[in-house]
Design a protein around this motif. Structure first.
Motif, mmCIF file in Angstrom:
data_model
loop_
_atom_site.group_PDB
_atom_site.id
_atom_site.type_symbol
_atom_site.label_atom_id
_atom_site.label_comp_id
_atom_site.label_asym_id
_atom_site.label_seq_id
_atom_site.Cartn_x
_atom_site.Cartn_y
_atom_site.Cartn_z
ATOM 1 N N TRP A 35 0.813 -1.213 0.000
ATOM 2 C CA TRP A 35 0.000 0.000 0.000
ATOM 3 C C TRP A 35 0.851 1.270 0.000
ATOM 4 N N TYR A 36 2.174 1.125 -0.011
ATOM 5 C CA TYR A 36 3.088 2.270 0.062
ATOM 6 C C TYR A 36 2.907 3.158 -1.167
ATOM 7 N N ASN A 37 2.560 4.421 -0.953
ATOM 8 C CA ASN A 37 2.308 5.332 -2.073
ATOM 9 C C ASN A 37 2.621 6.762 -1.643
ATOM 10 N N GLU A 38 3.634 7.343 -2.239
ATOM 11 C CA GLU A 38 4.071 8.675 -1.830
ATOM 12 C C GLU A 38 3.201 9.795 -2.404
ATOM 13 N N VAL A 39 2.556 9.535 -3.525
ATOM 14 C CA VAL A 39 1.759 10.561 -4.183
ATOM 15 C C VAL A 39 0.376 10.005 -4.487
ATOM 16 N N GLU A 40 -0.649 10.767 -4.201
ATOM 17 C CA GLU A 40 -2.015 10.328 -4.474
ATOM 18 C C GLU A 40 -2.273 10.239 -5.970
ATOM 19 N N THR A 41 -2.922 9.160 -6.387
ATOM 20 C CA THR A 41 -3.293 8.970 -7.779
ATOM 21 C C THR A 41 -4.790 8.655 -7.853
ATOM 22 N N GLU A 42 -5.296 8.496 -9.059
ATOM 23 C CA GLU A 42 -6.710 8.173 -9.225
ATOM 24 C C GLU A 42 -7.046 6.811 -8.657
ATOM 25 N N SER A 43 -6.074 5.902 -8.696
ATOM 26 C CA SER A 43 -6.338 4.527 -8.258
ATOM 27 C C SER A 43 -5.972 4.254 -6.807
ATOM 28 N N SER A 44 -5.160 5.105 -6.200
ATOM 29 C CA SER A 44 -4.748 4.848 -4.817
ATOM 30 C C SER A 44 -4.423 6.142 -4.086
ATOM 31 N N PRO A 45 -4.754 6.202 -2.800
ATOM 32 C CA PRO A 45 -4.500 7.418 -2.013
ATOM 33 C C PRO A 45 -3.044 7.493 -1.555
ATOM 34 N N GLN A 46 -2.644 8.665 -1.142
ATOM 35 C CA GLN A 46 -1.317 8.837 -0.553
ATOM 36 C C GLN A 46 -1.278 8.147 0.802
ATOM 37 N N THR A 47 -0.208 7.388 1.058
ATOM 38 C CA THR A 47 -0.063 6.696 2.338
ATOM 39 C C THR A 47 1.259 7.022 3.023
ATOM 40 N N VAL A 48 2.078 7.847 2.404
ATOM 41 C CA VAL A 48 3.366 8.242 2.990
ATOM 42 C C VAL A 48 3.316 9.736 3.259
ATOM 43 N N PHE A 49 3.480 10.108 4.522
ATOM 44 C CA PHE A 49 3.343 11.509 4.918
ATOM 45 C C PHE A 49 4.665 12.039 5.470
ATOM 46 N N LYS A 50 5.195 13.032 4.815
ATOM 47 C CA LYS A 50 6.386 13.726 5.288
ATOM 48 C C LYS A 50 5.941 14.786 6.285
ATOM 49 N N THR A 51 6.577 14.839 7.425
ATOM 50 C CA THR A 51 6.143 15.758 8.478
ATOM 51 C C THR A 51 6.581 17.200 8.202
#
Length: 307
Positions: free
Chosen positions: A153-169
């Motif tokens: 599920w690791y995803n740095e940038v939100e796309t149409e098919s999957s949400p962002q799951t990596v958050f830089k503080t």
């Protein structure tokens, strides 16, 4: 049974020697080009993957729910800000950065420490702790556990098919005072709303976090919280230990499981010291390199022997 809750999942392997441990780690790391693993070492294989905030609430006798976790988390954040914490360079940091800093100093949070470096995680898995099942063997080192958690599920940038799951503080503070409180909580609340875990990566890692190549994983509290992944919202299909053994020790061939949610690698007490030597001599994994701060000196420094 030793590590029963991990073995019950079927996703585990018990190496027979220190050299086999190192071989298996390499095989996990090369499982596939599209697989990304977070590593965590547990000194006792009877431990679960549980957040410190969850453990705190259980100690208080609470029935842990997402509602209770969120209420306690927000109470801790509010009190920390009233205390004057959460300010860097004259600006307020966001909730995730403040939680990361609080976690570092032992305040309970929903964040779970992990690392991108399996050798760092192995150092923690080879720590000596008393065998909890037998109080008469206080000097006996319990079997440890090295956990490789797959993150499909690791995803740095939100796309149409999957949400962002990596958050830089530490995002840029909101432009207006009225938006400030909401802005500081935006990433934390976005992570909790996900159906998967999320990653917290600090923009301002302290020396210990840098040395350990560490970051954090968290999630909303699972509806059916069961060991060993107590605090992570992950569905784990039944595993087959024989298939896992084949996957990690034999040449790749067709028919092996494509899904690999995690691998729990048992670190026997007899090989802990040998692995510590490997880690010190070859990988420079020592208490001094992993804890390069005052707290690390307090906990691991040889000054104690001078008293």
């Amino acid at each position: 049974m030793i590590g029963e809750h991990w073995k019950r999942t079927g996703w585990y392997f018990e190496p027979g020697s220190a050299s086999e441990v190192m071989t298996v780690i390499a095989r996990v790391g090369t499982h596939g080009s599209n697989h990304r693993f977070a590593w965590r070492g547990l000194a006792n294989c009877n431990y679960s993957l549980t957040s410190s905030l969850h453990r705190q609430l259980v100690t208080e006798g609470a029935d842990v729910t997402e509602k209770l976790l969120t209420e306690r988390e927000e109470s801790i954040l509010d009190e920390a800000r009233r205390w004057g914490l959460g300010v860097e360079g004259g600006q307020l940091v966001d909730d995730l950065q403040l939680l990361a800093d609080l976690q570092h100093f032992g305040v309970p949070t929903r964040l779970i420490d992990v690392t991108s470096n399996p050798m760092t995680a192995l150092w923690f898995a080879t720590e000596k702790v008393a065998h909890t099942s037998d109080s008469t063997q206080s000097n006996y080192s319990a079997t440890g556990l090295l956990v490789a958690l797959n993150m499909p599920w690791y995803n740095e940038v939100e796309t149409e098919s999957s949400p962002q799951t990596v958050f830089k503080t530490v995002g840029r503070p909101p432009a207006t005072v009225g938006e400030l409180a909401e802005g500081l909580a935006t990433k934390r609340r976005a992570g909790i709303e996900l159906e998967t875990p999320f990653v917290v990566s600090s923009s301002m890692p302290n020396p210990r976090l840098r040395a350990q190549e560490g970051y954090f994983i968290a999630s909303s509290h699972p509806e059916n919280s069961t060991p060993p992944l107590v605090s992570l919202n992950i569905e784990v299909p039944p595993g087959d230990p024989e298939e896992v053994r084949t996957l990690l020790t034999e040449d790749k061939r067709r028919g092996l499981p494509r899904s690999l949610p995690f691998v729990a690698i048992f670190i026997g007490s007899r090989v802990k010291e040998q692995l510590r030597n490997y880690l010190r001599m070859t990988y420079s994994r020592t208490a001094k390199t992993l804890f390069p701060d005052y707290q690390g000196f307090r906990d691991f420094g040889k000054w104690r022997s001078q008293i």
